[in-house]
Design an enzyme around this catalytic site. Structure first.
Site, PDB file in Angstrom:
ATOM      1  CG  ASP A   1      49.352  47.728  51.759  1.00 33.69           C
ATOM      2  OD1 ASP A   1      48.135  47.544  51.559  1.00 33.69           O
ATOM      3  OD2 ASP A   1      50.184  46.801  51.774  1.00 33.69           O
TER       4      ASP A   1
ATOM      5  CG  HIS B   1      42.706  45.211  56.771  1.00 34.67           C
ATOM      6  ND1 HIS B   1      41.964  44.304  56.055  1.00 34.67           N
ATOM      7  CD2 HIS B   1      43.880  45.335  56.111  1.00 34.67           C
ATOM      8  CE1 HIS B   1      42.659  43.898  54.999  1.00 34.67           C
ATOM      9  NE2 HIS B   1      43.831  44.522  55.008  1.00 34.67           N
TER      10      HIS B   1
ATOM     11  CB  SER C   1      49.543  43.660  50.196  1.00 27.85           C
ATOM     12  OG  SER C   1      48.590  44.554  50.699  1.00 27.85           O
TER      13      SER C   1
ATOM     14  CG  ASP D   1      48.835  47.576  48.106  1.00 27.52           C
ATOM     15  OD1 ASP D   1      48.047  48.432  48.590  1.00 27.52           O
ATOM     16  OD2 ASP D   1      49.328  46.656  48.787  1.00 27.52           O
TER      17      ASP D   1
END
Ligand code: MG
Ligand code: ZN
Length: 546
Positions: A41, A314, A99, A352
């Site tokens: 991810d 993030h 996601s 993703d």
């Protein structure tokens, strides 16, 4: 002889001629029994670049003993490598995915909307590759190091209007009968709402073999214990730690190894080093799932997510990011070793989307001293580049980070209140956990303390309803996660010494690499510029009943 039978005869004789020279063609050419999809991810090309440079060139690389080759590189060499666009393909015309949408598209091949789970962009339920595999009689599994109900795993076996419906997702995962192996964190969405105070509910969890840390709190609104239901009504074996997972002997297992997310990459590296991990690693969950699922003679579909690569991105935490990539690659290597001599399995490894707009970059800070080079082409001139082009020693220094930025925030303020923090508080905690060459001064830490009125205020929003936010000086519209922004500011304070830049606190539209391994043309088809909806269709086309 009609045309059709003539063609059949020609085809048959062509096949006979071909058989003289080579092994007979598999009647299922272009098809496989098993599909394994691995999703990093937030793992874009720049993130993979850091892992590859670390493996190959970090002076103290953990790969030095094993040929400096990542699991990803093993797949690249033995299989095929392509790129994929990740955008939501719904009618809204979005460029950047989240996601939930990305996993929905990867699971179904159908255009999905942002933040939806297992629905098309108009909100209709769509069948996932996992559900198709189950209909074919195959075994199925989902693994994540975040929560079982988190967007990525959820999109393969649940259908909900929004990713936040985690309680409903938990129910669907158990009740649908479509998933045989579920291994992750996130017990809080499977526990009765009163678990914190209800002694008999706690006793029931203890009876099942769970430690207090697993059942410390619930996010459910009802009194259902979905773990008990999974065991009693749906025949799942339960596991709550590494040992219990190892002991599982049946073909249906629900393993929930933490109340919310599983151990982060830095915590995992530390417990692995000390041989003290109690949770199974992503690799251990993967091997167990392969063991269980491969018992099914009809084959299987398995999705494995390295879900915290995204979270490190993030908060712009490059040290944490490296450890997450190492954790994921350990699982990738395990899958490679399992599959390398087989010809009945397709493995696809991809991201993703990219998170953070991350990259190493050159700068004007820490300029290298001029030096003399031996080559005659230098004409006696000193070698003096104008910039600092980032030393490979950064890779070891990033690896030396001993806590995530979130952990650092918790050390500064255990109750998550940052209104009155000071620069020296932040500097002290940061310097406790980063390599000495990355130490920050109080002056450099000062921007982390600055807060201002929230200019993006949206009442009721999960993050943007706060009256006050930490101040991000640049690209501030892309920093949208409330007090988490202090972590991004730690990233800003460290960036110049790390030779690292970050473009955003959210996702980007950068195409992501796709690795594919499997028989012949099946894996070769991924070696192109494609979309994630195409990746899904190729996987579904390859999967058949045998
Ligand atoms: Mg995810
Ligand atoms: Zn994300």
């Amino acid at each position: 002889m009609n045309f059709k039978s003539l063609m059949a005869t020609i085809a048959a004789s062509a096949l006979l001629v071909a058989c003289d020279k080579q092994a007979p063609m598999d009647i299922n050419e272009g098809k496989v029994k098993n599909v394994i999809l691995m999703i990093g991810d937030g793992m874009g090309a720049q993130q993979i670049g850091m892992l590859e440079e670390y493996a190959r060139r970090a002076p103290n690389s953990l790969y030095n003993l094993t040929g400096n080759e990542t699991g990803l590189q093993k797949f690249a060499k033995a299989g095929h490598l392509g790129l994929s666009l990740t955008a939501p393909m719904g009618a809204d015309g979005n460029l950047v995915t989240d996601s939930a949408c990305s996993a929905s598209q990867l699971a179904s091949g159908v255009a999905a909307g942002s933040e939806m789970i297992g629905l098309d962009h108009e909100g209709n339920v769509v069948e996932s590759i996992l559900e198709k595999a189950k209909k074919m009689g195959k075994a199925t599994g989902l693994i994540s190091d975040t929560r079982m109900t988190h967007a990525t795993p959820a999109a393969f076996a649940a259908h909900q209007p929004h990713r936040s419906y985690e309680n409903e997702i938990a129910q669907q995962l158990i009740e649908s009968g479509n998933v045989d192996v579920l291994l992750s964190g996130g017990a809080r969405h499977f526990l009765p709402s009163m678990i914190k105070t209800d002694a008999s509910a706690q006793a029931a969890m203890k009876e099942l073999g769970a430690s207090k840390a697993i059942y410390k709190k619930s996010k459910r609104k009802d009194d259902r214990n979905l773990m008990l239901e999974a065991k009693d009504k749906y025949g799942f074996e339960l596991a709550f730690d590494q040992q219990q997972l190892a002991a599982v002997s049946g073909n249906k297992v629900l393993g929930l190894f933490s109340n919310s997310l599983m151990a982060d990459g830095i915590a995992y590296s530390a417990c692995k080093q000390a041989d003290s991990c109690t949770q199974p690693s992503l690799k251990q969950m993967t091997l167990k799932a392969l063991d269980v699922l491969s018992q099914d003679e009809d084959g299987f579909f398995l999705m494995i997510e390295g879900g915290q690569i995204d979270w490190a991105g993030h908060v712009n935490d490059a040290g944490w990011l490296l450890h997450e990539l190492l954790k994921f690659d350990e699982a990738v290597t395990a899958v490679y070793d399992w599959v390398k001599d087989r010809n009945d399995t397709l493995v696809v490894v991809t991201g993703d989307h990219e998170t953070g707009g991350f990259g190493f970059s050159y700068s004007a800070k820490n300029l290298p001293a001029p030096k003399t080079l031996p080559g005659s082409g230098m004409k006696g001139a000193p070698y003096r580049p104008n910039y600092n082009f980032a030393q490979v020693s950064n890779l070891d220094k990033l690896h030396a980070q001993s806590a995530t930025f979130y952990d650092m925030m918790l050390e500064v303020s255990p109750d998550w209140d940052f209104a009155d923090t000071t620069a020296s508080q932040w500097a002290e905690v940061i310097n406790d956990h980063v390599h000495e060459d990355y130490h920050v001064t109080d002056t450099e830490a000062q921007p982390i303390t600055v807060r201002h009125k929230n200019h993006m205020l949206i009442p009721g929003h999960k993050y943007l309803s706060a009256n006050e936010l930490p101040v991000i000086q640049d690209f501030k519209e892309f920093y949208v996660y409330g007090d988490d922004l202090h972590a991004n500011l730690i990233g800003r304070a460290l960036a110049a010494n790390q030779n690292v830049v970050w473009g955003t606190g959210t996702h980007t539209a950068a195409p992501v690499p796709v690795y594919a391994f499997g028989p012949g043309s099946i894996s070769a088809a991924f070696s192109t510029m494609q979309r994630h909806t195409d990746v899904a269709k190729k996987m579904m086309d390859a999967l058949i009943v045998q």
